[in-house]
Scaffold this motif. Sequence first.
Motif, PDB file in Angstrom:
ATOM      1  N   GLU A  10      -9.209  -0.950   8.249  1.00  0.00           N
ATOM      2  CA  GLU A  10     -10.469  -0.709   7.131  1.00  0.00           C
ATOM      3  C   GLU A  10      -9.873  -0.409   5.841  1.00  0.00           C
ATOM      4  O   GLU A  10     -10.734  -0.760   4.855  1.00  0.00           O
ATOM      5  CB  GLU A  10     -11.464   0.427   7.667  1.00  0.00           C
ATOM      6  CG  GLU A  10     -10.998   1.756   7.498  1.00  0.00           C
ATOM      7  CD  GLU A  10     -10.091   2.229   8.568  1.00  0.00           C
ATOM      8  OE1 GLU A  10      -9.471   1.381   9.289  1.00  0.00           O
ATOM      9  OE2 GLU A  10      -9.509   3.383   8.454  1.00  0.00           O
ATOM     10  N   ILE A  11      -8.724   0.286   5.552  1.00  0.00           N
ATOM     11  CA  ILE A  11      -8.401   0.333   4.366  1.00  0.00           C
ATOM     12  C   ILE A  11      -8.103  -1.056   3.544  1.00  0.00           C
ATOM     13  O   ILE A  11      -8.593  -1.309   2.258  1.00  0.00           O
ATOM     14  CB  ILE A  11      -7.138   1.397   4.306  1.00  0.00           C
ATOM     15  CG1 ILE A  11      -7.716   2.540   4.642  1.00  0.00           C
ATOM     16  CG2 ILE A  11      -6.630   1.524   2.649  1.00  0.00           C
ATOM     17  CD1 ILE A  11      -6.491   3.662   4.912  1.00  0.00           C
ATOM     18  N   PRO A  12      -7.083  -1.852   4.008  1.00  0.00           N
ATOM     19  CA  PRO A  12      -7.164  -3.241   3.358  1.00  0.00           C
ATOM     20  C   PRO A  12      -8.328  -3.815   3.311  1.00  0.00           C
ATOM     21  O   PRO A  12      -8.637  -4.719   2.345  1.00  0.00           O
ATOM     22  CB  PRO A  12      -6.080  -4.130   4.268  1.00  0.00           C
ATOM     23  CG  PRO A  12      -5.992  -3.183   5.473  1.00  0.00           C
ATOM     24  CD  PRO A  12      -6.085  -1.692   4.965  1.00  0.00           C
ATOM     25  N   MET A  13      -9.289  -3.844   4.159  1.00  0.00           N
ATOM     26  CA  MET A  13     -10.690  -4.548   4.162  1.00  0.00           C
ATOM     27  C   MET A  13     -11.293  -3.892   2.863  1.00  0.00           C
ATOM     28  O   MET A  13     -12.092  -4.396   2.200  1.00  0.00           O
ATOM     29  CB  MET A  13     -11.613  -4.395   5.374  1.00  0.00           C
ATOM     30  CG  MET A  13     -10.903  -4.899   6.574  1.00  0.00           C
ATOM     31  SD  MET A  13     -10.574  -6.771   6.367  1.00  0.00           S
ATOM     32  CE  MET A  13      -8.872  -6.749   6.131  1.00  0.00           C
ATOM     33  N   GLY A  14     -11.343  -2.444   2.450  1.00  0.00           N
ATOM     34  CA  GLY A  14     -11.753  -1.843   1.466  1.00  0.00           C
ATOM     35  C   GLY A  14     -11.303  -2.562   0.115  1.00  0.00           C
ATOM     36  O   GLY A  14     -11.962  -2.773  -0.600  1.00  0.00           O
ATOM     37  N   PHE A  15      -9.903  -2.785   0.346  1.00  0.00           N
ATOM     38  CA  PHE A  15      -9.186  -3.300  -0.956  1.00  0.00           C
ATOM     39  C   PHE A  15      -9.820  -4.640  -1.313  1.00  0.00           C
ATOM     40  O   PHE A  15      -9.956  -5.001  -2.144  1.00  0.00           O
ATOM     41  CB  PHE A  15      -7.620  -3.531  -0.583  1.00  0.00           C
ATOM     42  CG  PHE A  15      -7.069  -4.062  -1.785  1.00  0.00           C
ATOM     43  CD1 PHE A  15      -6.438  -3.183  -2.689  1.00  0.00           C
ATOM     44  CD2 PHE A  15      -6.691  -5.342  -1.815  1.00  0.00           C
ATOM     45  CE1 PHE A  15      -5.587  -3.625  -3.739  1.00  0.00           C
ATOM     46  CE2 PHE A  15      -5.994  -6.097  -2.961  1.00  0.00           C
ATOM     47  CZ  PHE A  15      -5.515  -5.280  -3.826  1.00  0.00           C
ATOM     48  N   ARG A  16     -10.063  -5.349  -0.299  1.00  0.00           N
ATOM     49  CA  ARG A  16     -10.436  -6.870  -0.345  1.00  0.00           C
ATOM     50  C   ARG A  16     -11.877  -6.831  -0.821  1.00  0.00           C
ATOM     51  O   ARG A  16     -12.290  -7.749  -1.885  1.00  0.00           O
ATOM     52  CB  ARG A  16     -10.435  -7.594   0.953  1.00  0.00           C
ATOM     53  CG  ARG A  16     -10.696  -8.991   0.665  1.00  0.00           C
ATOM     54  CD  ARG A  16     -10.149  -9.651   1.752  1.00  0.00           C
ATOM     55  NE  ARG A  16     -10.762  -9.523   3.178  1.00  0.00           N
ATOM     56  CZ  ARG A  16     -10.309 -10.092   4.314  1.00  0.00           C
ATOM     57  NH1 ARG A  16      -9.272 -10.981   4.302  1.00  0.00           N
ATOM     58  NH2 ARG A  16     -11.014  -9.913   5.543  1.00  0.00           N
ATOM     59  N   LEU A  39      -6.731   4.454  -0.501  1.00  0.00           N
ATOM     60  CA  LEU A  39      -6.946   3.172  -1.223  1.00  0.00           C
ATOM     61  C   LEU A  39      -7.028   3.245  -2.828  1.00  0.00           C
ATOM     62  O   LEU A  39      -6.592   2.305  -3.488  1.00  0.00           O
ATOM     63  CB  LEU A  39      -8.283   2.511  -0.796  1.00  0.00           C
ATOM     64  CG  LEU A  39      -8.941   1.483  -1.509  1.00  0.00           C
ATOM     65  CD1 LEU A  39      -8.114   0.321  -1.264  1.00  0.00           C
ATOM     66  CD2 LEU A  39     -10.461   1.151  -0.784  1.00  0.00           C
ATOM     67  N   GLU A  40      -7.278   4.368  -3.485  1.00  0.00           N
ATOM     68  CA  GLU A  40      -7.422   4.445  -4.923  1.00  0.00           C
ATOM     69  C   GLU A  40      -5.940   4.305  -5.496  1.00  0.00           C
ATOM     70  O   GLU A  40      -5.843   3.857  -6.553  1.00  0.00           O
ATOM     71  CB  GLU A  40      -7.926   5.987  -5.418  1.00  0.00           C
ATOM     72  CG  GLU A  40      -9.313   5.954  -5.095  1.00  0.00           C
ATOM     73  CD  GLU A  40     -10.454   4.921  -5.218  1.00  0.00           C
ATOM     74  OE1 GLU A  40     -10.172   4.330  -6.606  1.00  0.00           O
ATOM     75  OE2 GLU A  40     -11.063   4.273  -4.310  1.00  0.00           O
ATOM     76  N   LEU A  41      -4.911   4.888  -4.810  1.00  0.00           N
ATOM     77  CA  LEU A  41      -3.516   4.862  -5.569  1.00  0.00           C
ATOM     78  C   LEU A  41      -2.965   3.470  -5.388  1.00  0.00           C
ATOM     79  O   LEU A  41      -2.485   2.985  -6.338  1.00  0.00           O
ATOM     80  CB  LEU A  41      -2.606   5.535  -4.435  1.00  0.00           C
ATOM     81  CG  LEU A  41      -2.433   7.155  -4.964  1.00  0.00           C
ATOM     82  CD1 LEU A  41      -1.352   7.749  -3.760  1.00  0.00           C
ATOM     83  CD2 LEU A  41      -1.543   6.791  -6.205  1.00  0.00           C
ATOM     84  N   ASN A  49       0.839  -1.164  -0.030  1.00  0.00           N
ATOM     85  CA  ASN A  49      -0.068  -0.124  -0.245  1.00  0.00           C
ATOM     86  C   ASN A  49       0.718   1.270  -0.050  1.00  0.00           C
ATOM     87  O   ASN A  49       1.879   1.062   0.373  1.00  0.00           O
ATOM     88  CB  ASN A  49      -1.082  -0.029   1.268  1.00  0.00           C
ATOM     89  CG  ASN A  49      -0.219   0.144   2.584  1.00  0.00           C
ATOM     90  OD1 ASN A  49      -0.015  -0.962   3.276  1.00  0.00           O
ATOM     91  ND2 ASN A  49       0.088   1.196   2.819  1.00  0.00           N
ATOM     92  N   SER A  50       0.360   2.507  -0.675  1.00  0.00           N
ATOM     93  CA  SER A  50       1.054   3.590  -0.577  1.00  0.00           C
ATOM     94  C   SER A  50       1.336   4.014   0.981  1.00  0.00           C
ATOM     95  O   SER A  50       0.439   3.634   2.041  1.00  0.00           O
ATOM     96  CB  SER A  50       0.272   4.637  -1.189  1.00  0.00           C
ATOM     97  OG  SER A  50      -1.027   4.736  -0.842  1.00  0.00           O
TER      98      SER A  50
END
Length: 362
Positions: A178-184, A138-140, A132-133
Amino acid sequence: MNLQETINASTKPFLIAGPCSVETPDQMMNICLDLAKNEKVHALRAGIWKPRTRPDSFEGVGSIGLPWLVDAGKKAGLPTATEVANKHHVELALKAGVDILWIGARTTVNPFAVQEIADALTGVKIPVMVKNSINPDLELWIGAFERLEKAGLDDLVAIHRGFSFYKHPKYRNVPSWEIPMGFRSRRPEIPLICDPSHISGKRDLLLEVSQKAMDLNYHGLMIETHPDPDNAWSDAAQQVTPEGLKNMMKTIILRTEIASNEMIQPLVELRQKIGLLDDRIFDLLAARMILSEEVGDFKKQNKITIFQQEHWAKMIIGRLSKSEEYNLTERFIRQTMDAIHQESIRHQTKVMNPKQDNSNYK
Ligand code: PEP
Ligand code: MN
């Protein structure tokens, strides 16, 4: 090799271990052979080029270390992975025969750099892992995958290594789960691996972060492992010995997924997301109190009183005026700010009058 297939076919967690940096041929050979004795280790990692936040730190041995890594991997019978940050790194790593490439957090943040790597990899069949950046965007992170996919790469893996934060009391990089969860949710087909080493920054936190990742059903872990961690040339505080790694892996509890009742599954997922946000609220409060203590220290040096009515009134009015924007009642904002303020005064008092017992401060 096809990394996605290998990860999906392995028992969890898929474990990538190895030093932060390649240092010497002996260090690489020793650590790789040692790690290969642990059947839980699936792949080896080591940095050749190290992106350092400040100059004058060890910036990696450079391409001279590539054969040390590749040879050690071959002897150990395990695939090797290293970080690439530009097209020259890509060319050199491919020529040396590194099996897996990864894009580091300071590279994912830069679409020019990611595009350069994607262009250099056009037509090449090699697994690429994308961290991750450094900033919580998340968009990046997703954008980096899309750039690689457009270049024809389809064997991709995501690595969650946490996000930069100014003076966090606990983490080197806050996990913001929550960001990696959003990625998933967005890219469920891409395996997700956690890098507890760069989230923790210190070895005593590794177990807690690894356990959390496994409870959130990650596919695997990437853990920095060094023959002599305290004397490592980079990231000494967070590395563990192969023995330490083995013990930690024995301690992690692997819970089987609860059979999903389709009806309540969305509720479970929502509750999980809320729990992760609540964790962050408390992480932020802890960080805020560190700043309060710094304020206390300043006031002490300059003989300023703790409570300054005018300043506090301004803080409250500023928040209250945003009540509609936040969609929170004025009452709730006032109560929350008051509670934060009380706690903040307790922290400041602790710094200004260290002998006073503040534990029952009301
Ligand atoms: C690393 O893996 O050693 C590294 C530099 O990681 P990150 O890009 O997560 O900082
Ligand atoms: Mn490192």
